[in-house]
Scaffold this motif. Structure first.
Motif, PDB file in Angstrom:
ATOM      1  N   GLU A 192      -9.195   2.543   3.770  1.00 47.23           N
ATOM      2  CA  GLU A 192      -9.664   1.372   3.424  1.00 47.23           C
ATOM      3  C   GLU A 192     -10.521   0.625   4.606  1.00 47.23           C
ATOM      4  OE1 GLU A 192      -9.458  -3.137   2.639  1.00 47.23           O
ATOM      5  OE2 GLU A 192      -8.578  -1.996   4.479  1.00 47.23           O
ATOM      6  N   HIS A 197      -3.109  -5.001   1.739  1.00 50.68           N
ATOM      7  CA  HIS A 197      -3.961  -4.333   2.488  1.00 50.68           C
ATOM      8  C   HIS A 197      -4.172  -5.353   3.676  1.00 50.68           C
ATOM      9  CE1 HIS A 197      -4.907  -0.420   1.317  1.00 50.68           C
ATOM     10  NE2 HIS A 197      -5.303  -0.519   0.180  1.00 50.68           N
ATOM     11  N   LYS A 209       0.767  -1.100  -0.029  1.00 50.54           N
ATOM     12  CA  LYS A 209       0.040  -0.103   0.145  1.00 50.54           C
ATOM     13  C   LYS A 209       0.962   1.265  -0.120  1.00 50.54           C
ATOM     14  CE  LYS A 209       0.662   1.788   3.468  1.00 50.54           C
ATOM     15  NZ  LYS A 209       1.770   2.425   4.169  1.00 50.54           N
ATOM     16  N   HIS A 255      -4.619   3.074   4.851  1.00 49.26           N
ATOM     17  CA  HIS A 255      -5.149   2.169   5.824  1.00 49.26           C
ATOM     18  C   HIS A 255      -6.273   2.588   6.211  1.00 49.26           C
ATOM     19  CE1 HIS A 255      -1.783  -0.383   5.772  1.00 49.26           C
ATOM     20  NE2 HIS A 255      -0.879   0.426   6.349  1.00 49.26           N
TER      21      HIS A 255
END
Ligand SMILES: NC(=O)c1ccc[n+]([C@@H]2O[C@H](COP(=O)([O-])OP(=O)(O)OC[C@H]3O[C@@H](n4cnc5c(N)ncnc54)[C@H](O)[C@@H]3O)[C@@H](O)[C@H]2O)c1
Length: 358
Positions: free
Chosen positions: A203, A143, A116, A200
């Motif tokens: 997501e 991820h 990522k 992060h």
């Protein structure tokens, strides 16, 4: 065989009889968090076979050879792709190199996982997704935090309905402190202050707010740390603080702030606000506060469940052997990048920008 409307022929992706027959490698074996070792170890634990490492720093290449005796070592990815029979390559390098290295790997007909963020711009993500289709290989993004105990617990609370309707997700990270001298503090290498932890956090949020998104507003403050005498990247520094707001069609929103200039940051780094309650992720503790009908508050605190990041490579191996659907598809990994890309442009232009659905 799939014949899409473009008329280009695609063969259905080759599957492997067993995970051990999937030969894996990494590009980048950096020392900051020893991520190369973590990837190769998790791939091995998922049953795949580590065979190769490419790294431009000879000292880090030597570290890889010591950690994985007998592994092939290469000074460049081109050399690796030319000489190794590696099937799947993971890119673990600074953010601005992901797109070009990923394309090189996909165009060599190898499966590719990118650390990522998948890339820095939406256009780069689209090019990677298109190359994977064209060469009939997999593209995904690591991820691993999709399976963090923090978000697994939060999703359990959200899906129980206890919070009522979800109104907004607030994501925040950082405090007051001079940025480090590493590549993460360079805007051209990192993509900007929002890209490292922000991807992060977005997501996480996209698993909570699932309605179609309509627009993104970005805000940036810059120049404070870059003007200090000992600044590491005076003319290429990240923003001191950046923020974005994503609007969903339902009226729900996602707020993300990453800062280096906040002397009194708030407790916790993810706050999910619903019509009947709030769930706070405060590192290894969570706190769920519900509004009771009599006006009182019910507060539940607890330790977060364990992380299950190893499930990332288990899913990749299952996909390539028995066709289990991929959890982190290229299209899924593109979503937070599109938001970050729009936020950077929006901050520059001083206006909200529409989300473009592929
Ligand atoms: N998922 C996670 O939890 C997590 C944690 C840490 C880092 N990361 C990500 O991992 C990536 C790397 O970060 P890091 O902390 O390991 O950085 P790092 O600086 O420790 O390592 C990067 C390595 O890449 C090498 N490199 C650079 N260009 C290269 C090239 N063209 N070919 C071969 N090697 C090259 C460098 O020599 C260096 O050793 C970033 O995308 C970062 O966001 C993810």
């Amino acid at each position: 065989m799939i014949v899409p409307s473009s008329g280009i022929l695609f063969l259905s992706m080759k599957t492997y009889p067993s995970a051990s027959q999937i030969k894996v490698g990494v590009v980048g074996y950096g020392g900051a968090f020893n991520m190369g070792r973590q990837h190769l170890q998790q791939m091995k634990d998922a049953g795949m076979t580590p065979v190769a490492v490419a790294e431009i720093d000879p000292a880090r290449l030597a570290a890889a050879a010591q950690d994985f005796p007998g592994i092939e070592t290469y000074a460049t990815v081109a050399e690796m792709l030319g000489r190794s029979s590696v099937d799947l390559v993971t890119v673990i390098t600074p953010h601005n190199t992901h797109a070009a290295l990923g394309l090189q790997i996909l165009e060599a007909g190898r499966h590719c996982v990118l650390e990522k963020p998948m890339a820095i711009t939406t256009a780069e993500c689209d090019a990677l997704i298109e190359a994977a289709r064209r060469y009939d290989v997999l593209v995904s993004t690591y991820h691993n935090r999709h399976w963090d105990g923090w978000i697994l617990k939060a999703l359990e609370v959200v899906r129980s309905g206890a919070l009522g309707q979800i109104v907004r997700v607030d994501l925040r990270m950082g405090s007051h402190g001079k940025p480090g001298s590493w590549w993460r503090s360079s805007r051209s290498m990192s993509g900007g202050i929002l890209y490292d932890w922000g991807v992060h956090l977005l997501e996480y949020a996209l698993q909570i707010i699932t309605a179609p998104l309509t627009e993104v507003s970005g805000y940036a403050w810059e120049g404070y740390w870059a003007a200090q005498p000992e600044a590491s990247f005076p003319s290429d520094a990240n923003e001191d603080e950046a923020q974005l707001v994503v609007r969903a069609k339902t009226g729900q929103r996602i707020n993300l702030t990453i800062t280096t200039v906040d002397v009194t940051p708030k407790r916790g780094f993810v706050e999910i606000v619903g019509t009947q309650g709030t769930h706070l992720i405060d590192w290894n503790e969570y706190e769920t506060t519900l509004a009771l009908p009599d006006g009182a508050r019910q507060i539940t605190r607890g330790r977060q469940p364990k992380d299950e990041g190893h499930r990332f490579y288990e899913n990749i191996a299952a996909h390539l052997t028995v066709g289990t659907p991929l959890v982190i598809t290229g299209e899924w990994a593109r979503r937070p990048i599109h938001i970050l890309d729009l936020a950077v442009q929006s901050a520059r232009q001083g206006r909200a920008l529409p989300v473009v659905h592929p």
